[in-house]
Design a protein around this motif. Structure first.
Motif, PDB file in Angstrom:
ATOM      1  N   ALA A 176       0.841  -1.209   0.000  1.00  0.00           N
ATOM      2  CA  ALA A 176       0.000   0.000   0.000  1.00  0.00           C
ATOM      3  C   ALA A 176       0.867   1.247   0.000  1.00  0.00           C
ATOM      4  CB  ALA A 176      -0.920  -0.014   1.221  1.00  0.00           C
ATOM      5  N   LYS A 180       0.705   2.357  -5.345  1.00  0.00           N
ATOM      6  CA  LYS A 180       0.146   1.744  -6.562  1.00  0.00           C
ATOM      7  C   LYS A 180      -1.236   1.179  -6.283  1.00  0.00           C
ATOM      8  CE  LYS A 180       4.538   0.382  -8.598  1.00  0.00           C
ATOM      9  NZ  LYS A 180       5.541  -0.643  -8.403  1.00  0.00           N
ATOM     10  N   GLU A 181      -2.010   0.994  -7.355  1.00  0.00           N
ATOM     11  CA  GLU A 181      -3.347   0.405  -7.221  1.00  0.00           C
ATOM     12  C   GLU A 181      -3.215  -1.029  -6.681  1.00  0.00           C
ATOM     13  OE1 GLU A 181      -7.074  -0.947 -10.034  1.00  0.00           O
ATOM     14  OE2 GLU A 181      -5.422   0.150 -10.943  1.00  0.00           O
ATOM     15  N   MET A 182      -4.090  -1.386  -5.748  1.00  0.00           N
ATOM     16  CA  MET A 182      -4.018  -2.741  -5.184  1.00  0.00           C
ATOM     17  C   MET A 182      -5.228  -3.557  -5.606  1.00  0.00           C
ATOM     18  SD  MET A 182      -2.577  -2.119  -1.344  1.00  0.00           S
ATOM     19  CE  MET A 182      -2.366  -3.856  -0.955  1.00  0.00           C
ATOM     20  N   VAL A 183      -4.992  -4.839  -5.867  1.00  0.00           N
ATOM     21  CA  VAL A 183      -6.094  -5.733  -6.232  1.00  0.00           C
ATOM     22  C   VAL A 183      -6.037  -6.975  -5.353  1.00  0.00           C
ATOM     23  CG1 VAL A 183      -6.177  -4.968  -8.639  1.00  0.00           C
ATOM     24  CG2 VAL A 183      -4.768  -6.935  -8.026  1.00  0.00           C
ATOM     25  N   GLN A 225     -10.392  -9.876  -0.606  1.00  0.00           N
ATOM     26  CA  GLN A 225     -10.478  -8.422  -0.796  1.00  0.00           C
ATOM     27  C   GLN A 225     -10.835  -7.728   0.524  1.00  0.00           C
ATOM     28  OE1 GLN A 225     -13.733  -7.119  -3.231  1.00  0.00           O
ATOM     29  NE2 GLN A 225     -12.945  -5.030  -3.454  1.00  0.00           N
ATOM     30  N   THR A 229      -8.298  -5.232   2.348  1.00  0.00           N
ATOM     31  CA  THR A 229      -8.799  -3.869   2.560  1.00  0.00           C
ATOM     32  C   THR A 229      -8.701  -3.500   4.043  1.00  0.00           C
ATOM     33  OG1 THR A 229     -10.320  -4.100   0.693  1.00  0.00           O
ATOM     34  CG2 THR A 229     -10.805  -2.339   2.254  1.00  0.00           C
ATOM     35  N   ARG A 239      -8.240   3.814   2.096  1.00  0.00           N
ATOM     36  CA  ARG A 239      -7.497   3.196   0.976  1.00  0.00           C
ATOM     37  C   ARG A 239      -8.344   2.087   0.362  1.00  0.00           C
ATOM     38  NH1 ARG A 239      -4.053   1.643  -2.800  1.00  0.00           N
ATOM     39  NH2 ARG A 239      -1.845   1.874  -2.376  1.00  0.00           N
ATOM     40  N   LEU A 240      -8.454   2.090  -0.971  1.00  0.00           N
ATOM     41  CA  LEU A 240      -9.292   1.094  -1.645  1.00  0.00           C
ATOM     42  C   LEU A 240      -8.451  -0.037  -2.235  1.00  0.00           C
ATOM     43  CD1 LEU A 240     -11.893   3.399  -3.457  1.00  0.00           C
ATOM     44  CD2 LEU A 240     -12.142   2.153  -1.289  1.00  0.00           C
ATOM     45  N   VAL A 241      -9.043  -1.222  -2.249  1.00  0.00           N
ATOM     46  CA  VAL A 241      -8.423  -2.392  -2.869  1.00  0.00           C
ATOM     47  C   VAL A 241      -9.453  -2.924  -3.856  1.00  0.00           C
ATOM     48  CG1 VAL A 241      -7.544  -4.728  -2.475  1.00  0.00           C
ATOM     49  CG2 VAL A 241      -7.086  -2.922  -0.782  1.00  0.00           C
ATOM     50  N   GLU A 242      -9.082  -3.012  -5.108  1.00  0.00           N
ATOM     51  CA  GLU A 242     -10.046  -3.454  -6.122  1.00  0.00           C
ATOM     52  C   GLU A 242     -10.242  -4.968  -6.070  1.00  0.00           C
ATOM     53  OE1 GLU A 242     -10.611  -3.720 -10.897  1.00  0.00           O
ATOM     54  OE2 GLU A 242      -8.861  -2.619 -10.161  1.00  0.00           O
TER      55      GLU A 242
END
Ligand SMILES: NC(=O)c1ccc[n+]([C@@H]2O[C@H](COP(=O)([O-])OP(=O)(O)OC[C@H]3O[C@@H](n4cnc5c(N)ncnc54)[C@H](OP(=O)(O)O)[C@@H]3O)[C@@H](O)[C@H]2O)c1
Length: 294
Positions: A176, A180-183, A225, A229, A239-242
């Protein structure tokens, strides 16, 4: 109530995530603890087990050591069976000879994953992976040698020192922090479980001389997820997790979609239900990252 003679406990896999917590909590309980890491007890060397346990003469052995690499087990099923099942049988026989009870650590991943409510001790295991098959055979090996032995099936474990290479919470915190974007997978479900809470229940179950199979997991159900998250939001609120399909993370082993556990047996021994996984995560982060708040 408890076994009056319980004074000395040996722990295998003593440097691992759960093993190290068991060593600490057994010591706090006032028991003499013999911590067996790979150097002192190698699961490949069955022939050494009787001599090792005769030398220690424990009242109980908490068997945390295992081949835990699920994808390796899928590629090497004979190896998985040898280390997780056959070694457990050999260890249980050696323990039985010295009058020691065995607590075998089982896995939440031994079911078919089709349920949508937590698996209970009365549900029928149907392993899908070689790892799960080997862990389930290990249970049978343990209980066949002595029905007074105990199998504790644990949930998705987290915890440990933040410096440990495999620390899941720390790895997600660092990920995190890159910005960067997290998935994370939104189609795999389980019971995130603080290893310390699991060790606490294992110690309590030993105290009351519990036997058979018992599920040991923090309560509640989380998708991967949800879990990731919750971890990143303890450090970075909002903070979002896709959520993505698990095919995003290709792996050798066909791990089940649903691995959440709950116990229908704690009441039998007067032991309360385990805390919710989000509460456990908060307590772990507060403890492990105290200095961040200073
Ligand atoms: N982590 C989870 O989410 C999870 C979920 C369900 C069940 N479990 C079960 O919980 C138990 C503890 O897992 P954990 O998460 O604490 O795993 P871990 O941190 O990987 O610890 C496993 C320990 O086993 C030891 N070990 C591996 N192969 C060995 C061998 N051939 N001889 C002797 N020792 C060996 C390792 O020693 P080295 O440090 O020397 O490699 C390590 O200390 C295992 O039985 C596992 O199957 C874990």
């Amino acid at each position: 109530m408890g076994k009056p003679s319980l004074q000395k406990v040996a722990v295998t896999g003593a440097r691992g995530l759960l093993g190290s917590e068991c060593v600490e909590l057994c010591s706090k309980r006032g028991w003499e603890v013999v911590a067996l890491s790979r150097n002192e007890l190698d699961l490949e060397a069955f022939e050494d087990f009787p001599g090792i346990l005769t030398g220690i003469s424990p009242d109980a052995v908490i068997h945390c050591a295992a081949e835990t690499n699920v994808d390796l087990c899928e590629r090497e099923p004979a190896w998985a069976n040898r280390i997780n099942a056959e070694a457990t049988g050999a260890l249980a026989r050696a323990a039985h000879q010295v009058g020691a009870k065995v607590v075998y650590i089982g896995s939440c991943g031994i079911f078919d994953g089709k349920k949508r409510t937590p698996y209970l001790e009365s549900d029928l295991p149907q392993p899908l992976t070689q790892y799960a098959s080997s862990k389930f055979r290990g249970e049978a090996e343990c209980l066949t040698v002595d029905a007074g032995n105990l199998v504790c099936r644990v949930g998705w474990l987290f915890g440990g020192d933040t410096g440990q290479r495999k620390n899941f919470v720390e790895a997600r915190r660092k990920e995190a922090a890159t910005g960067k974007e997290m998935v994370s997978a939104n189609d795999k479900w389980g019971s995130p479980t603080w290893a310390r809470d699991a060790a606490d229940r294992i110690v309590r179950l030993l105290e009351v001389d519990a036997s058979g199979v018992c599920h040991v997991a923090n309560s509640g159900i989380a998708s991967r997820q949800d879990y990731v998250t919750a971890i990143v939001q303890t450090f970075e609120p909002g903070r979002l997790v896709e959520g993505v399909d698990s095919s995003h993370f290709p792996r050798s082993a066909p791990v089940p979609d649903f691995e959440a556990l709950a116990s229908e047996r704690f009441d039998e021994w007067g032991i309360g239900a385990m805390p919710d996984w989000k509460d456990a995560l908060r307590r772990y982060v507060t403890m492990a990252y105290r200095s961040l708040g200073d």
